[in-house]
Design an enzyme around this catalytic site. Sequence first.
Site, PDB file in Angstrom:
ATOM      1  N   SER A  82      33.137  19.772  35.304  1.00 16.57           N
ATOM      2  CA  SER A  82      32.207  18.714  35.716  1.00 16.57           C
ATOM      3  C   SER A  82      32.714  17.335  35.307  1.00 16.57           C
ATOM      4  O   SER A  82      33.491  17.185  34.372  1.00 16.57           O
ATOM      5  CB  SER A  82      30.834  18.937  35.081  1.00 16.57           C
ATOM      6  OG  SER A  82      30.347  20.216  35.385  1.00 16.57           O
TER       7      SER A  82
HETATM    8  N1  SAH Z   1      30.945  24.349  32.190  1.00 15.31           N
HETATM    9  C1  SAH Z   1      32.174  24.391  32.968  1.00 15.31           C
HETATM   10  C2  SAH Z   1      31.897  24.146  34.430  1.00 15.31           C
HETATM   11  C3  SAH Z   1      32.572  25.145  35.257  1.00 15.31           C
HETATM   12  S1  SAH Z   1      32.043  25.266  36.933  1.00 15.31           S
HETATM   13  C4  SAH Z   1      33.214  23.450  32.398  1.00 15.31           C
HETATM   14  O1  SAH Z   1      32.914  22.713  31.440  1.00 15.31           O
HETATM   15  O2  SAH Z   1      34.341  23.472  32.860  1.00 15.31           O
HETATM   16  C5  SAH Z   1      30.896  26.612  36.831  1.00 15.31           C
HETATM   17  C6  SAH Z   1      31.434  27.936  36.376  1.00 15.31           C
HETATM   18  O3  SAH Z   1      30.365  28.878  36.516  1.00 15.31           O
HETATM   19  C7  SAH Z   1      32.589  28.499  37.182  1.00 15.31           C
HETATM   20  O4  SAH Z   1      33.668  28.761  36.325  1.00 15.31           O
HETATM   21  C8  SAH Z   1      32.031  29.792  37.776  1.00 15.31           C
HETATM   22  O5  SAH Z   1      32.979  30.823  37.868  1.00 15.31           O
HETATM   23  C9  SAH Z   1      30.918  30.130  36.797  1.00 15.31           C
HETATM   24  N2  SAH Z   1      29.861  31.005  37.305  1.00 15.31           N
HETATM   25  C10 SAH Z   1      29.315  31.021  38.538  1.00 15.31           C
HETATM   26  N3  SAH Z   1      28.337  31.960  38.603  1.00 15.31           N
HETATM   27  C11 SAH Z   1      28.288  32.549  37.377  1.00 15.31           C
HETATM   28  C12 SAH Z   1      27.493  33.594  36.810  1.00 15.31           C
HETATM   29  N4  SAH Z   1      26.568  34.249  37.521  1.00 15.31           N
HETATM   30  N5  SAH Z   1      27.696  33.936  35.521  1.00 15.31           N
HETATM   31  C13 SAH Z   1      28.635  33.304  34.774  1.00 15.31           C
HETATM   32  N6  SAH Z   1      29.420  32.317  35.257  1.00 15.31           N
HETATM   33  C14 SAH Z   1      29.246  31.935  36.535  1.00 15.31           C
END
Ligand code: SAH
Length: 231
Positions: A82
């Site tokens: 993000s």
């Molecule tokens: N907090 C992260 C943002 C990553 S984007 C950072 O600081 O980089 C969101 C992430 O959520 C992705 O890596 C995606 O694979 C994950 N995601 C999506 N659905 C999910 C679920 N049901 N359970 C766990 N992770 C999930």
Amino acid sequence: MNRAIVFFLLALLFIPWLAFADEFERDRRNMVRSQIRARGIRDNATLEAMRNVPRHLYVPAVQRRYAYQDRPLPIGYGQTISQPYIVAYMTEIIRPDENSKVLEIGTGSGYQAAVLAEIVDQVYTIEIVRPLGEQARRKLKAQYGNVHVKIADGYHGWEKHAPFDAIVVTAAAEYIPPPLVEQLKDGGRMIIPVGSPFQMQLLMLVEKKGDGEITTRSLMPVRFVPFERGE
Ligand code: SAH
């Protein structure tokens, strides 16, 4: 020339390096001032954490030079880290303190977990994409002893460590997963983007009041990657 003078002049050359713990510290300070403080984030612990975490280590090597820019960046597997402001906003709003136990859904790069780990007691974070989770686990382990990474569908939360003082969801769900609401402590706060994939989503604040009553409030429009579901 006297040896001592040569040494002194050489030492002068290194002062700029000595002044900053790493080559990106200046970028990080600028990021906090111009993107985060300037937009109204005031919580000192959040600002300090954003100044401390080496964001460039949580992005792929080819993205490193963009790490402190005002935007999300690709981290592979169709996922993104993000925008720094959003990370700060989500951190501040859950009112983290040194006693908090926080659950994050969507570890991704591990950056948000690292920011939380700077402030709170324990961070539990769940990632559904195995290679991302494993990579984040490795990086986080090198820096923090209080982050626990699980590879699973975060829809179900992490029952074993519940209830949590706060929950941070970093993928957009079509609705608020009931197990997450259940695993929130009375008096706890959850921040979650809600909406259809690739359409307008709203960042929502869910609060569980002392008597178990639940309130939700929408804060601002956002764009997150979709919340995936496991088998
Ligand atoms: N907090 C992260 C943002 C990553 S984007 C950072 O600081 O980089 C969101 C992430 O959520 C992705 O890596 C995606 O694979 C994950 N995601 C999506 N659905 C999910 C679920 N049901 N359970 C766990 N992770 C999930």
